[in-house]
Every structure is written in C-alpha cells, then in structure tokens.
Design a protein around this motif. Sequence first.
Motif, PDB file in Angstrom:
ATOM      1  N   UNK A 123       0.716  -1.347  -0.010  1.00 15.40           N
ATOM      2  CA  UNK A 123      -0.028  -0.067   0.046  1.00 15.40           C
ATOM      3  C   UNK A 123       0.873   1.205   0.084  1.00 15.40           C
ATOM      4  N   UNK A 124       1.915   1.293   0.815  1.00 11.93           N
ATOM      5  CA  UNK A 124       2.823   2.334   0.995  1.00 11.93           C
ATOM      6  C   UNK A 124       3.426   2.676  -0.503  1.00 11.93           C
ATOM      7  N   UNK A 125       3.803   1.590  -1.026  1.00 10.79           N
ATOM      8  CA  UNK A 125       4.336   1.595  -2.520  1.00 10.79           C
ATOM      9  C   UNK A 125       3.632   2.212  -3.452  1.00 10.79           C
ATOM     10  N   UNK A 126       2.391   1.567  -3.394  1.00 11.16           N
ATOM     11  CA  UNK A 126       1.463   2.180  -4.621  1.00 11.16           C
ATOM     12  C   UNK A 126       0.992   3.500  -4.231  1.00 11.16           C
ATOM     13  N   UNK A 143      -2.367  10.291   2.343  1.00 17.27           N
ATOM     14  CA  UNK A 143      -3.258   9.458   3.016  1.00 17.27           C
ATOM     15  C   UNK A 143      -3.111   7.999   2.913  1.00 17.27           C
ATOM     16  N   UNK A 144      -2.993   7.674   1.585  1.00 20.09           N
ATOM     17  CA  UNK A 144      -3.036   6.114   1.488  1.00 20.09           C
ATOM     18  C   UNK A 144      -1.509   5.748   1.943  1.00 20.09           C
ATOM     19  N   UNK A 145      -0.394   6.394   1.980  1.00 17.03           N
ATOM     20  CA  UNK A 145       0.953   5.970   2.650  1.00 17.03           C
ATOM     21  C   UNK A 145       0.378   5.719   4.187  1.00 17.03           C
ATOM     22  N   UNK A 146      -0.035   6.704   4.725  1.00 16.32           N
ATOM     23  CA  UNK A 146      -0.365   6.526   6.114  1.00 16.32           C
ATOM     24  C   UNK A 146      -1.181   5.421   6.558  1.00 16.32           C
ATOM     25  N   UNK A 147      -2.012   4.994   5.783  1.00 16.71           N
ATOM     26  CA  UNK A 147      -2.763   3.836   5.917  1.00 16.71           C
ATOM     27  C   UNK A 147      -1.886   2.676   5.770  1.00 16.71           C
ATOM     28  N   UNK A 148      -1.058   2.718   4.976  1.00 21.36           N
ATOM     29  CA  UNK A 148      -0.100   1.449   4.607  1.00 21.36           C
ATOM     30  C   UNK A 148       0.814   1.414   5.707  1.00 21.36           C
TER      31      UNK A 148
END
Length: 501
Positions: A123-126, A143-148
């Motif tokens: 998820x962090x990579x994507x 936000x996606x990075x923080x979720x990852x």
Amino acid sequence: MAAATSTTAGPAASNTCDNASTGAAPPDPAGPPPSSTSRFGLVMAVYLLGLVVGGLYVGMVAPVRTVIQADFGIGNAEGIWIITVYALFYASFIPVIGKLADRIGRKPVFLACIALFCAGAATCGLSGVMTSPGAGQASAGYVVLLVGRVLQAIGACGIIPVANAEIGTAAPPEKRGFALGITAAASGIANVLGAGVGSAIIGAVGPENWPVLFFACLPFGLVAFGMGVVVLAKGAPRPTGRMDVLGSALMIAMVFLLLLGIQAASADDSGSASLAGAAACFVGAAASAALFAWVERKAQDPVFDLRYLRSCPILVTMGVSFFIGCMINSMTLIPEFAEAALALPVGSGGLYMMVIGLFSLAGPPMGGKLIDRFSPKPVLVAGLAVAAVGYVVLGLLTAAFPSVPLMVVGLAIMGLGLGFSMGAPVNYMILENVEASESTSAVSTVTLTRQIGLSLAPAVYVAFITTGVGAIGYRPMFMVAAFFCLCGLLLMLAYKPGRIS
C-alpha cells in the motif's frame, strides 16, 4: 477479580517479593512438545526471517522521509507522521496481538501479521503513483501512505512477541537463553542496518523511485509466509472465555493517547497549543486506564492479567524493560554527539553507529549462552553495569577530551553492555514467571514497556543537553543514560523468579 486461569506446573510459587522462589519454575506440561533439532532449526529460520523483515522497517524509512515528503509536496510537520504513526500503532496493538496469539495459536497470528505487514508495504509503495499530476491526488496519495504505515505497524508489532514466545517455549530448556539471544541479535541487526539499507536502496534506484523501498520486502515476506505455512506447528487454541473486546479497545486507546501525549509534549515547536494537546491526551489516557482496570476485573479472559501487578518478579521485569528502552534510545543522539565532538560534517556522524552495532550484536548470543549456564540475573546485571561504564566514559572523558580513540572506546563499551542487556535476559525472565499458555501476552507486555521507554526517553535526553559549547553540552545526557542503567541494575537486585498463582 475474574482473572484468567491456567494449569500450573508444580507447586505454585507465591506472587509476592518476600516469598518468591529462588529458582526457575519447572517446564510447563501444557507447553509445546520438545522439537527435534532439525525441526527447531527450521522454526527458528522462519521466525528469524520475519524478525529481520519487520525489524528493517523500524529504521529503514527514517533516512528517506524527506525524499518522500518532498514528492508529496508536504513539509516536516506533516511528513514526520510517516514515522510517528508507525510508532503509535506499533506500540498500541502489541498487547492485543499477543493476547490473540495465546487464544487462537501463534502460527495463524504470525502468518496474519506477515501478510498484513506485506499488504501495508505494498500500500505504501502504491501510494507513490498517486503523487501526480494534481495536488489533490498528491494529498490522497499521502493519506494512502499513512494507511499503509498503519497496516505495517500492526503487522510488525505481532512478529517480535510471537517469535520470542515460540522460540522461548519450543527451545530445549538448556538452550533457551542462546535461542533468545539469537532472536535478539536478529532484531538488533535489522534495527542497526535499517537506515543503511534504506539509504542504499534509494541510492541505487534514485529518489524518484522511493516506492521500491517498500516493494523490496515483498519477496522476503512471501518466503517467510510460505515457510511458515509448511514448517510451523498449528498448535491448539487455548479454551477460554469470550475475547476481551472492550478491554482490548481501551488498552489500545490508553497506550495510543499516552504516546501521542509524549510526542506532543516533546515537539520542537511546543507552544501552548502543543502543551494543551499533550495535556488532553494524558487526561484521556488516564481516563482510559481507570476504565480499563474496571473492565479487566470483570473480563473472563482479560487482555492484561492484573495479577502481573501483584507479582514482584514480573513488575521487576517490566521495570527493567522500561529502563532498557530508555537506554536504547540514547543511540539516536550519538551521530550528532560525534559530529559536535569531532567537528565532523553534518550527516556523517552516523558512521560511528557501526561501532555500537558491531559490539552490541556480539552480546546477545554470548549473553544467551551465559544465561543458560548461570541464569539471566547475573548476565543482565553485568550488562547494565558495563553499559553504565560506557556512558560515563562518553560523558566524562570523550566529551571533555574529544578524540577518535576515546569515542570508539566509549561506544564499544556502551554497545557491549547494551548487547548483553537487550532482548534475551528480559524475555527469558518473563517466560520463566508465566505459564506457556500465556507466554505471548507476557512477552508483549515487556515489549510494550520497553516501547514506552523508547518513546519517553528522547524528551528526557534533549532536556538534559545543555547549551555548552560542542561535545561538553552532551555530558548531562550521558549521565542520565548511566542513571537509567543503574536504576535497572538496582531493580535486578530484587529479582527472584516465581510463577504467579
């Protein structure tokens, strides 16, 4: 209090300081059957791979944080959450994941944690592909990075206690200390090498390709998962009452708010708003703790066994683990101390961390063998004493008479002491005071107390760094670190193993 019960091996020792037994408790018949040497070696390999993969990402992201935040177009105030959110969720979920492992088995929890960690890394990579072309997409990508990072943290926090509990209970009794020493060395290697590996990956692929940093763990995670499916024993779930869902939620809230308050209080720009936020977090943590204690007394299978708070050996183990966490965090200030003492270019002081790394990595396996021969108490007392000497050398000699030889000698002594103190002795101590059916929860408890020490120490150290010119300003900080060593040492003098009844 409706505390969780378990089958006690042999005569139950009193859980008070005065009447604690003077020897290690006998093996728990409810624990796993002895493994053959070859099978135990495979089990060790699976868990060590998981420890290295998870441990690398503790420090791996820190040196490339500025690269990532620049790509998202954010500043330091927002970018620091790439690190902070990981630390908060890692500590908050440790006791809950440990309890799940004791309830449903270590194998499914370990595999789930590896899978969750890899999903978080992916998820962090994507999130990196969402940084262009518009600011809105960049914001969504962050936000996606923080979720990852949250997924990574929850996955990683289960790997260490599960691995230590499984290795500690499955190892032959005469080799338990050495096996726990190997796991501590693996975690240490990963933590020391994490920052260097992160910088090396970014140097090889270029800053614009930072998502590779996260994708790099996927092949190793898949290997660990596949080996775990084949090699790890399924184990029998422990028959218990209902899961303590409310207690688990309150435990997460309590730890999260406590650490968030510490983060807010120690912020560099701590003004009235930061202090007010920290105060609100501490009040919330205290309220959660009060409600948590009330809930745990009524829970059929509490997430935290309140009997631990009446057991002198376990309280000593938790206290020593806290002070060890405080000691470990002193390493974060070594690079800037080296730069100030030796007039090095900014950013080059990290090379001196290699001295600590080399000597601290030799300590756990050697200390583990000594634990098997003599017990953990003398090994940990010696390790804390040696670490204290190292801090005194750095504070009184290196800071006053800066030179490369004195710097290396001080860091080597400190690293050797930390190597003998970290991981193996404390994990051995907690395992000899609880039943095998509670081992993962117990290891999670001391891991949490160490993490709280890790979170609290930076603010304490920074407060004791004076405005003195150059390296001499760091002298009070090293004296505080030596004081933490002595606090742990004095606690150990009261340690006598005895299982809770």
